[in-house]
Design a protein around this motif. Structure first.
Motif, PDB file in Angstrom:
ATOM      1  N   MET A 167      -2.010  19.794  -4.702  1.00 21.72           N
ATOM      2  CA  MET A 167      -2.525  21.098  -4.308  1.00 21.72           C
ATOM      3  C   MET A 167      -2.121  21.492  -2.890  1.00 21.72           C
ATOM      4  N   GLY A 168      -2.029  20.503  -1.998  1.00 22.36           N
ATOM      5  CA  GLY A 168      -1.676  20.816  -0.624  1.00 22.36           C
ATOM      6  C   GLY A 168      -0.206  20.728  -0.315  1.00 22.36           C
ATOM      7  N   ARG A 169       0.589  20.267  -1.278  1.00 20.57           N
ATOM      8  CA  ARG A 169       2.041  20.146  -1.093  1.00 20.57           C
ATOM      9  C   ARG A 169       2.378  19.292   0.123  1.00 20.57           C
ATOM     10  N   VAL A 170       1.570  18.260   0.364  1.00 23.10           N
ATOM     11  CA  VAL A 170       1.820  17.353   1.486  1.00 23.10           C
ATOM     12  C   VAL A 170       2.897  16.356   1.080  1.00 23.10           C
ATOM     13  N   PRO A 171       3.943  16.172   1.868  1.00 23.23           N
ATOM     14  CA  PRO A 171       5.002  15.213   1.494  1.00 23.23           C
ATOM     15  C   PRO A 171       4.511  13.774   1.580  1.00 23.23           C
ATOM     16  N   PHE A 172       5.172  12.902   0.828  1.00 27.42           N
ATOM     17  CA  PHE A 172       4.796  11.501   0.812  1.00 27.42           C
ATOM     18  C   PHE A 172       4.915  10.859   2.194  1.00 27.42           C
ATOM     19  N   SER A 173       5.893  11.290   2.970  1.00 21.49           N
ATOM     20  CA  SER A 173       6.075  10.710   4.302  1.00 21.49           C
ATOM     21  C   SER A 173       4.861  10.951   5.183  1.00 21.49           C
ATOM     22  N   THR A 174       4.248  12.126   5.055  1.00 23.68           N
ATOM     23  CA  THR A 174       3.038  12.411   5.835  1.00 23.68           C
ATOM     24  C   THR A 174       1.895  11.497   5.418  1.00 23.68           C
ATOM     25  N   LEU A 175       1.750  11.274   4.123  1.00 18.49           N
ATOM     26  CA  LEU A 175       0.712  10.358   3.650  1.00 18.49           C
ATOM     27  C   LEU A 175       0.959   8.941   4.163  1.00 18.49           C
ATOM     28  N   ASN A 176       2.223   8.547   4.247  1.00 17.09           N
ATOM     29  CA  ASN A 176       2.540   7.217   4.766  1.00 17.09           C
ATOM     30  C   ASN A 176       2.162   7.094   6.242  1.00 17.09           C
ATOM     31  N   TYR A 177       2.375   8.162   7.006  1.00 10.51           N
ATOM     32  CA  TYR A 177       1.973   8.137   8.414  1.00 10.51           C
ATOM     33  C   TYR A 177       0.446   8.077   8.548  1.00 10.51           C
ATOM     34  N   VAL A 178      -0.252   8.787   7.682  1.00  9.73           N
ATOM     35  CA  VAL A 178      -1.718   8.724   7.694  1.00  9.73           C
ATOM     36  C   VAL A 178      -2.191   7.314   7.344  1.00  9.73           C
ATOM     37  N   SER A 179      -1.569   6.711   6.345  1.00 13.54           N
ATOM     38  CA  SER A 179      -1.920   5.345   5.965  1.00 13.54           C
ATOM     39  C   SER A 179      -1.654   4.375   7.117  1.00 13.54           C
ATOM     40  N   LEU A 180      -0.538   4.561   7.804  1.00 12.36           N
ATOM     41  CA  LEU A 180      -0.223   3.704   8.943  1.00 12.36           C
ATOM     42  C   LEU A 180      -1.269   3.843  10.045  1.00 12.36           C
ATOM     43  N   ALA A 181      -1.740   5.068  10.273  1.00  9.27           N
ATOM     44  CA  ALA A 181      -2.773   5.281  11.291  1.00  9.27           C
ATOM     45  C   ALA A 181      -4.064   4.551  10.927  1.00  9.27           C
ATOM     46  N   PHE A 182      -4.463   4.613   9.668  1.00  6.35           N
ATOM     47  CA  PHE A 182      -5.667   3.902   9.242  1.00  6.35           C
ATOM     48  C   PHE A 182      -5.487   2.391   9.338  1.00  6.35           C
ATOM     49  N   LEU A 183      -4.289   1.906   9.039  1.00  5.66           N
ATOM     50  CA  LEU A 183      -4.026   0.481   9.150  1.00  5.66           C
ATOM     51  C   LEU A 183      -4.111   0.016  10.602  1.00  5.66           C
ATOM     52  N   LEU A 184      -3.593   0.819  11.508  1.00  2.00           N
ATOM     53  CA  LEU A 184      -3.697   0.479  12.929  1.00  2.00           C
ATOM     54  C   LEU A 184      -5.156   0.481  13.383  1.00  2.00           C
ATOM     55  N   PHE A 185      -5.936   1.432  12.881  1.00  2.42           N
ATOM     56  CA  PHE A 185      -7.363   1.486  13.220  1.00  2.42           C
ATOM     57  C   PHE A 185      -8.089   0.247  12.697  1.00  2.42           C
ATOM     58  N   SER A 186      -7.791  -0.164  11.467  1.00  5.86           N
ATOM     59  CA  SER A 186      -8.428  -1.362  10.919  1.00  5.86           C
ATOM     60  C   SER A 186      -7.989  -2.611  11.660  1.00  5.86           C
ATOM     61  N   LEU A 187      -6.745  -2.626  12.134  1.00  2.71           N
ATOM     62  CA  LEU A 187      -6.271  -3.764  12.923  1.00  2.71           C
ATOM     63  C   LEU A 187      -7.049  -3.895  14.227  1.00  2.71           C
ATOM     64  N   VAL A 188      -7.329  -2.772  14.857  1.00  5.08           N
ATOM     65  CA  VAL A 188      -8.141  -2.797  16.084  1.00  5.08           C
ATOM     66  C   VAL A 188      -9.560  -3.277  15.790  1.00  5.08           C
ATOM     67  N   LEU A 189     -10.132  -2.832  14.679  1.00  2.00           N
ATOM     68  CA  LEU A 189     -11.474  -3.281  14.309  1.00  2.00           C
ATOM     69  C   LEU A 189     -11.528  -4.786  14.086  1.00  2.00           C
ATOM     70  N   THR A 190     -10.437  -5.356  13.580  1.00  2.00           N
ATOM     71  CA  THR A 190     -10.406  -6.797  13.336  1.00  2.00           C
ATOM     72  C   THR A 190     -10.624  -7.586  14.613  1.00  2.00           C
ATOM     73  N   LEU A 191     -10.192  -7.047  15.732  1.00  2.00           N
ATOM     74  CA  LEU A 191     -10.352  -7.745  17.012  1.00  2.00           C
ATOM     75  C   LEU A 191     -11.813  -7.916  17.399  1.00  2.00           C
ATOM     76  N   PHE A 192     -12.702  -7.120  16.830  1.00  2.00           N
ATOM     77  CA  PHE A 192     -14.116  -7.159  17.205  1.00  2.00           C
ATOM     78  C   PHE A 192     -14.984  -7.827  16.140  1.00  2.00           C
ATOM     79  N   LEU A 193     -14.383  -8.401  15.109  1.00  2.00           N
ATOM     80  CA  LEU A 193     -15.165  -9.080  14.090  1.00  2.00           C
ATOM     81  C   LEU A 193     -15.737 -10.388  14.624  1.00  2.00           C
ATOM     82  N   LYS A 194     -16.934 -10.691  14.198  1.00  2.00           N
ATOM     83  CA  LYS A 194     -17.566 -11.944  14.582  1.00  2.00           C
ATOM     84  C   LYS A 194     -16.862 -13.102  13.892  1.00  2.00           C
TER      85      LYS A 194
END
Length: 239
Positions: free
Chosen positions: A107-134
């Motif tokens: 529906m939004g005609r978003v290219p796959f490359s944009t979704l891959n960049y969004v996924s990469l951003a979330f992965l980087l965010f989760s990587l940072v969160l891992t540093l604070f896990l007990k």
């Protein structure tokens, strides 16, 4: 490449997960996941794709740390409830991301490359969160709780504290074999293991088969008419 490298790293990562008490392996999983997406976005050669499959095999093997980390933090009485919450969170995440990705593409005609960049951003965010896990204080084999040594232990017959003597007799391999033998004697655990193997294999077989079949039946260069996200969402919901 993926299957062979996965088999090569599975056992070492399992042992490292227990020895290092989970969080370093979770960090390794995050780094390998980020590497997969970087190679997916910027790789252009066969060698790049081979490295991507290698890093993805590390990610798959390190899932043992992701799935067992929470069990090292809670008492055994809560294992069943925690397992249900963890599995529900994973399935909900897969379903939500699949539906959202499909809507953005169709529906939004978003290219796959944009979704891959969004996924990469979330992965980087989760990587940072891992540093604070007990970091758990115990694990299954290498970091079990043992009684503190006593000052009179060296004076006992046999020489040396009992814990040290037991450690010499009780090698890691022997403990692993005993745990395996004990598990094989439990019919409920055997049934659960078979269910998990067949359900996981069937899930990935159906999902990847549908993706390939759709491209054969209805090949298209228009990404808005590709429904991989819908297939993932439907298979997750039905599963």
């Amino acid at each position: 490449m993926l299957s062979y490298s996965y088999l090569a790293v599975l056992v070492p990562i399992f042992l490292l997960t227990d020895y290092l008490r989970y969080t370093p392996v979770l960090l390794l999983q995050g780094l390998s996941y980020v590497s997969v997406w970087l190679l997916l976005l910027f790789g252009s050669t066969v060698l790049h794709m081979q490295f991507m499959e290698f890093f993805f095999s590390i990610t798959m093997a390190a899932r043992i740390a992701y799935s067992s980390y929470i069990f090292a933090l809670v008492p055994p009485a809560r294992y069943q409830r925690v397992a249900g919450y963890s599995r529900a969170a994973v399935l909900l995440g897969v379903f939500t991301s699949s539906v959202l990705g499909q809507l953005l593409v169709t529906m939004g005609r978003v290219p796959f490359s944009t979704l891959n960049y969004v996924s990469l951003a979330f992965l980087l965010f989760s990587l940072v969160l891992t540093l604070f896990l007990k970091r758990p204080q115990r694990s299954l084999f290498f970091n079990r709780s043992v009684p503190a040594p006593c000052e009179l232990d060296p004076m006992r017959p046999g020489g040396g504290p009992p814990v040290a003597r037991a450690a010499r007799r009780d090698s890691v391999l022997a403990r692993l074999l005993r745990e395996l033998a004990r598990a094989l004697r439990l019919p409920q655990l055997r049934l659960w293991s078979l269910w998990w193997v067949f359900s996981s294999a069937g899930y990935y077989l159906i999902v990847y088969y549908v993706h390939i079949l759709w491209n054969v039946v209805h090949p298209t260069a228009d990404s808005s008419r590709v429904y991989n996200g819908g297939a993932d969402a439907a298979s997750t919901l039905l599963g």
